[in-house]
Design an enzyme around this catalytic site. Sequence first.
Site, PDB file in Angstrom:
ATOM      1  N   GLU A 107       5.432  16.383 -14.767  1.00 36.54           N
ATOM      2  CA  GLU A 107       5.381  16.137 -13.323  1.00 36.54           C
ATOM      3  C   GLU A 107       5.607  14.666 -12.994  1.00 36.54           C
ATOM      4  O   GLU A 107       6.205  14.340 -11.965  1.00 36.54           O
ATOM      5  CB  GLU A 107       4.046  16.630 -12.771  1.00 36.54           C
ATOM      6  CG  GLU A 107       3.931  18.150 -12.822  1.00 36.54           C
ATOM      7  CD  GLU A 107       2.635  18.684 -12.259  1.00 36.54           C
ATOM      8  OE1 GLU A 107       2.675  19.356 -11.223  1.00 36.54           O
ATOM      9  OE2 GLU A 107       1.578  18.416 -12.869  1.00 36.54           O
ATOM     10  N   GLU A 127       0.380  24.715 -17.825  1.00 34.24           N
ATOM     11  CA  GLU A 127      -0.940  24.715 -17.184  1.00 34.24           C
ATOM     12  C   GLU A 127      -1.566  26.114 -17.030  1.00 34.24           C
ATOM     13  O   GLU A 127      -2.779  26.254 -17.236  1.00 34.24           O
ATOM     14  CB  GLU A 127      -0.855  24.021 -15.810  1.00 34.24           C
ATOM     15  CG  GLU A 127      -0.759  22.510 -15.875  1.00 34.24           C
ATOM     16  CD  GLU A 127       0.671  21.998 -15.923  1.00 34.24           C
ATOM     17  OE1 GLU A 127       0.902  20.816 -15.617  1.00 34.24           O
ATOM     18  OE2 GLU A 127       1.568  22.796 -16.295  1.00 34.24           O
TER      19      GLU A 127
END
Length: 240
Positions: A107, A127
Amino acid sequence: MNTLVVEESADRVVVTLSRQPQRNAIDAEMIGELHQVCAVIEQEPKILILTGMGEHFAGGADINQLRARTRDDALRGINRTLFDRIAALPLPTVAAVRGYALGGGAELSYACDIRIASSTALFGNPEPGLGIMAAAGASYRLPQLVGVSIAKQVLLGGGTLDAEAALRSGLVMSIVDDPLAAANALADRIAKQAPLALKLTKKIVDAPGAHPWADDIAQAVLFETEDKQRRMSAFLEKKN
């Protein structure tokens, strides 16, 4: 700084994530130090290059700290707020990626304007396997970068993008042996361009939706600058 190596020159800031034993995992201290870097660049705009120490860019967020985070921490958007701040920096940002760019590390790279990779680069967002989601920008940045279908393969299907797949999808600009050297060469080219033209172009490109009126206004501002007159005159003189 304890988690970063920061090298500043006249036109750029090169930041190396430096938690090598932890594959440069992003912890609270690194978040704070990256905010300090952003504050400096916001006051004196420069090109930003981000890279990782050793063989990896960033293997994710620090799981020990993530495990301890609560609902209130999530609502504060700790990582997202930083990555949004990096994305909003006035001049171009470049991620030079080797090895893992996973979870929060991915990210962070998505928040940069341009990514350059080595053949060892691997992007992914695992995640959901840890009971959470990629909530620091992947849900809105990755679809814009690679398209909704590929983004869902990564975010929902647990897929990863190696260097070749990242190149095909447009996530990375190029695959090179030395991403940091290539990022600096790119910064050399960027630094030769008009700073205000770069700032306004980035603002326009990042603004949501169609905005032709904003293009016109930005161009009107640029048309009246001394920099535009100087650069165009120099071009015509060289041509003649």
